[in-house]
Design an enzyme around this catalytic site. Structure first.
Site, PDB file in Angstrom:
ATOM      1  N   ASN A  19      39.827  37.922  53.123  1.00 17.10           N
ATOM      2  CA  ASN A  19      39.319  36.850  53.987  1.00 17.10           C
ATOM      3  C   ASN A  19      40.212  35.616  54.043  1.00 17.10           C
ATOM      4  O   ASN A  19      39.955  34.699  54.815  1.00 17.10           O
ATOM      5  CB  ASN A  19      37.914  36.434  53.518  1.00 17.10           C
ATOM      6  CG  ASN A  19      37.896  36.009  52.058  1.00 17.10           C
ATOM      7  OD1 ASN A  19      38.362  36.755  51.204  1.00 17.10           O
ATOM      8  ND2 ASN A  19      37.371  34.840  51.763  1.00 17.10           N
ATOM      9  N   ARG A  20      41.265  35.575  53.205  1.00 15.53           N
ATOM     10  CA  ARG A  20      42.137  34.396  53.278  1.00 15.53           C
ATOM     11  C   ARG A  20      43.501  34.677  52.672  1.00 15.53           C
ATOM     12  O   ARG A  20      43.687  35.661  51.949  1.00 15.53           O
ATOM     13  CB  ARG A  20      41.503  33.194  52.555  1.00 15.53           C
ATOM     14  CG  ARG A  20      41.299  33.424  51.077  1.00 15.53           C
ATOM     15  CD  ARG A  20      40.496  32.286  50.448  1.00 15.53           C
ATOM     16  NE  ARG A  20      40.361  32.532  49.015  1.00 15.53           N
ATOM     17  CZ  ARG A  20      40.680  31.662  48.070  1.00 15.53           C
ATOM     18  NH1 ARG A  20      41.157  30.484  48.386  1.00 15.53           N
ATOM     19  NH2 ARG A  20      40.528  31.962  46.796  1.00 15.53           N
ATOM     20  N   ILE A  22      46.933  35.562  51.220  1.00 19.40           N
ATOM     21  CA  ILE A  22      47.735  36.782  51.096  1.00 19.40           C
ATOM     22  C   ILE A  22      46.937  38.011  51.521  1.00 19.40           C
ATOM     23  O   ILE A  22      47.442  38.869  52.244  1.00 19.40           O
ATOM     24  CB  ILE A  22      48.258  36.919  49.648  1.00 19.40           C
ATOM     25  CG1 ILE A  22      49.345  35.856  49.384  1.00 19.40           C
ATOM     26  CG2 ILE A  22      48.812  38.312  49.396  1.00 19.40           C
ATOM     27  CD1 ILE A  22      49.763  35.734  47.917  1.00 19.40           C
ATOM     28  N   ARG A  42      33.946  38.255  49.564  1.00 16.23           N
ATOM     29  CA  ARG A  42      32.679  37.643  49.156  1.00 16.23           C
ATOM     30  C   ARG A  42      32.214  36.604  50.154  1.00 16.23           C
ATOM     31  O   ARG A  42      31.032  36.310  50.264  1.00 16.23           O
ATOM     32  CB  ARG A  42      32.854  36.990  47.786  1.00 16.23           C
ATOM     33  CG  ARG A  42      31.758  37.372  46.820  1.00 16.23           C
ATOM     34  CD  ARG A  42      31.961  36.911  45.419  1.00 16.23           C
ATOM     35  NE  ARG A  42      32.716  35.694  45.231  1.00 16.23           N
ATOM     36  CZ  ARG A  42      32.839  35.101  44.065  1.00 16.23           C
ATOM     37  NH1 ARG A  42      32.243  35.613  43.003  1.00 16.23           N
ATOM     38  NH2 ARG A  42      33.550  34.017  43.923  1.00 16.23           N
ATOM     39  N   ASP A  56      30.768  41.827  45.631  1.00 21.55           N
ATOM     40  CA  ASP A  56      31.172  41.012  44.488  1.00 21.55           C
ATOM     41  C   ASP A  56      31.866  41.944  43.502  1.00 21.55           C
ATOM     42  O   ASP A  56      31.226  42.830  42.927  1.00 21.55           O
ATOM     43  CB  ASP A  56      29.926  40.378  43.863  1.00 21.55           C
ATOM     44  CG  ASP A  56      30.246  39.563  42.612  1.00 21.55           C
ATOM     45  OD1 ASP A  56      31.429  39.501  42.216  1.00 21.55           O
ATOM     46  OD2 ASP A  56      29.303  39.002  42.021  1.00 21.55           O
ATOM     47  N   GLY A  85      41.228  37.610  43.729  1.00 16.50           N
ATOM     48  CA  GLY A  85      41.475  36.897  42.480  1.00 16.50           C
ATOM     49  C   GLY A  85      40.933  35.485  42.530  1.00 16.50           C
ATOM     50  O   GLY A  85      40.523  35.001  43.582  1.00 16.50           O
ATOM     51  N   TYR A 148      44.601  33.016  33.677  1.00 16.05           N
ATOM     52  CA  TYR A 148      45.131  33.655  34.888  1.00 16.05           C
ATOM     53  C   TYR A 148      46.353  34.514  34.571  1.00 16.05           C
ATOM     54  O   TYR A 148      46.456  35.662  35.010  1.00 16.05           O
ATOM     55  CB  TYR A 148      45.484  32.551  35.891  1.00 16.05           C
ATOM     56  CG  TYR A 148      45.932  33.031  37.249  1.00 16.05           C
ATOM     57  CD1 TYR A 148      45.014  33.503  38.184  1.00 16.05           C
ATOM     58  CD2 TYR A 148      47.276  32.964  37.627  1.00 16.05           C
ATOM     59  CE1 TYR A 148      45.418  33.917  39.453  1.00 16.05           C
ATOM     60  CE2 TYR A 148      47.689  33.372  38.886  1.00 16.05           C
ATOM     61  CZ  TYR A 148      46.761  33.852  39.787  1.00 16.05           C
ATOM     62  OH  TYR A 148      47.159  34.260  41.040  1.00 16.05           O
ATOM     63  N   LYS A 152      46.783  38.556  35.008  1.00 18.77           N
ATOM     64  CA  LYS A 152      47.808  39.070  35.915  1.00 18.77           C
ATOM     65  C   LYS A 152      48.837  39.938  35.181  1.00 18.77           C
ATOM     66  O   LYS A 152      49.348  40.906  35.735  1.00 18.77           O
ATOM     67  CB  LYS A 152      48.504  37.907  36.638  1.00 18.77           C
ATOM     68  CG  LYS A 152      47.604  37.183  37.649  1.00 18.77           C
ATOM     69  CD  LYS A 152      47.135  38.104  38.766  1.00 18.77           C
ATOM     70  CE  LYS A 152      46.486  37.364  39.913  1.00 18.77           C
ATOM     71  NZ  LYS A 152      46.023  38.276  40.980  1.00 18.77           N
ATOM     72  N   ILE A 181      53.757  30.970  46.993  1.00 17.07           N
ATOM     73  CA  ILE A 181      53.543  31.340  48.397  1.00 17.07           C
ATOM     74  C   ILE A 181      52.770  30.227  49.095  1.00 17.07           C
ATOM     75  O   ILE A 181      51.810  29.690  48.541  1.00 17.07           O
ATOM     76  CB  ILE A 181      52.769  32.677  48.511  1.00 17.07           C
ATOM     77  CG1 ILE A 181      53.467  33.785  47.697  1.00 17.07           C
ATOM     78  CG2 ILE A 181      52.612  33.091  49.976  1.00 17.07           C
ATOM     79  CD1 ILE A 181      54.858  34.168  48.131  1.00 17.07           C
TER      80      ILE A 181
END
Length: 242
Positions: A19-20, A22, A42, A56, A85, A148, A152, A181
């Site tokens: 939805n956003r 990347i 979500r 979810d 993420g 994080y 990752k 990015i």
């Protein structure tokens, strides 16, 4: 060993977090290439031409239900791009156990839930492409991002173990590790922080979401069947050697 579908046959591609940023660009790229694309998200909206399914990824039943819907609409999943993420940045001494656990649950365990669900069908088909979206900080490290970066980094071990476990069945698992990015999330960083990053990037520019989508498309291609367990950095040279 059987190979995945030939490149002229549309495949079912699932992108999480479509939805956003990347994830949106990746879903858009596959749809433009003529694939049958579903986005698991979500909130927000997925690109036009992409089947949006709300779920979810911290909830196993929700993940199962989403993939069941996608399989009913588009057929068996041949490509999974695990991109969803979150981050909750703060210094180690201020980070609570919940701050750590919540980020790991989305970024690492959430990916595991999706991979586990999709792998059953890929084993039956004797073919599949799994691409996990990690980050340069997973290997390079970053102050204030212990939760994080740990999650990752875990994705690298996950992809390599999937490769050893499922590689003989025509399934590949690779990692794309984006650097800095240009997205809405990075735009919120203080200008001073952005300038510091820019100075460290040999390419002397921030990446575009399309740069990441290009790398994902390459690793997911039917012709990329002999590349597995690899980490492909898309970071302008920021993390070289890490």
């Amino acid at each position: 060993m059987s190979e995945q579908h030939s490149s002229d046959q549309p495949r079912t591609v699932v992108v999480t977090g479509a939805n956003r940023g990347i994830g949106y660009a990746i879903a858009q790229r596959f749809a433009a290439a003529g694939e049958k694309v579903a986005g698991i998200h979500r909130s927000g909206e997925v690109p036009p031409g992409v089947l949006g399914v709300r779920a979810d990824i911290t909830d196993t039943d929700s993940v199962d239900s989403a993939f069941t819907t996608i399989e009913a609409e588009l057929g068996p999943v041949q490509v999974l791009v695990a991109n969803a993420g979150m981050n909750r940045d703060m210094l180690l001494l201020r980070m609570s156990e919940d701050d750590f656990a919540d980020v790991v649950d989305v970024n690492l365990t959430g990916t595991f839930r999706c991979v586990k669900r999709v792998s059953k069908g890929m084993i039956r088909q004797r073919g599949g492409r799994i691409v996990l979206i990690s980050s340069v900080v997973g290997l390079y490290g970053s102050p204030g991002q212990i939760n994080y970066s740990s999650a990752k980094a875990g994705l690298v071990g996950m992809a390599r173990s999937i490769t050893r476990e499922l590689g003989a069945r025509g399934i590949t698992a690779n990692v794309v590790a984006p650097g800095f990015i240009d997205t809405a999330m990075t735009a919120e960083l203080p200008e001073q922080t952005q300038a510091k990053y820019l100075e460290a990037i040999p390419a002397a520019r921030f990446g575009a979401v399309e740069d990441v989508a290009t790398a994902v498309e390459f690793l997911a291609a039917p012709q990329s069947g002999y590349i597995s367990g690899a980490v492909l950095p898309v970071d302008g040279g920021l993390g070289m050697g890490h």
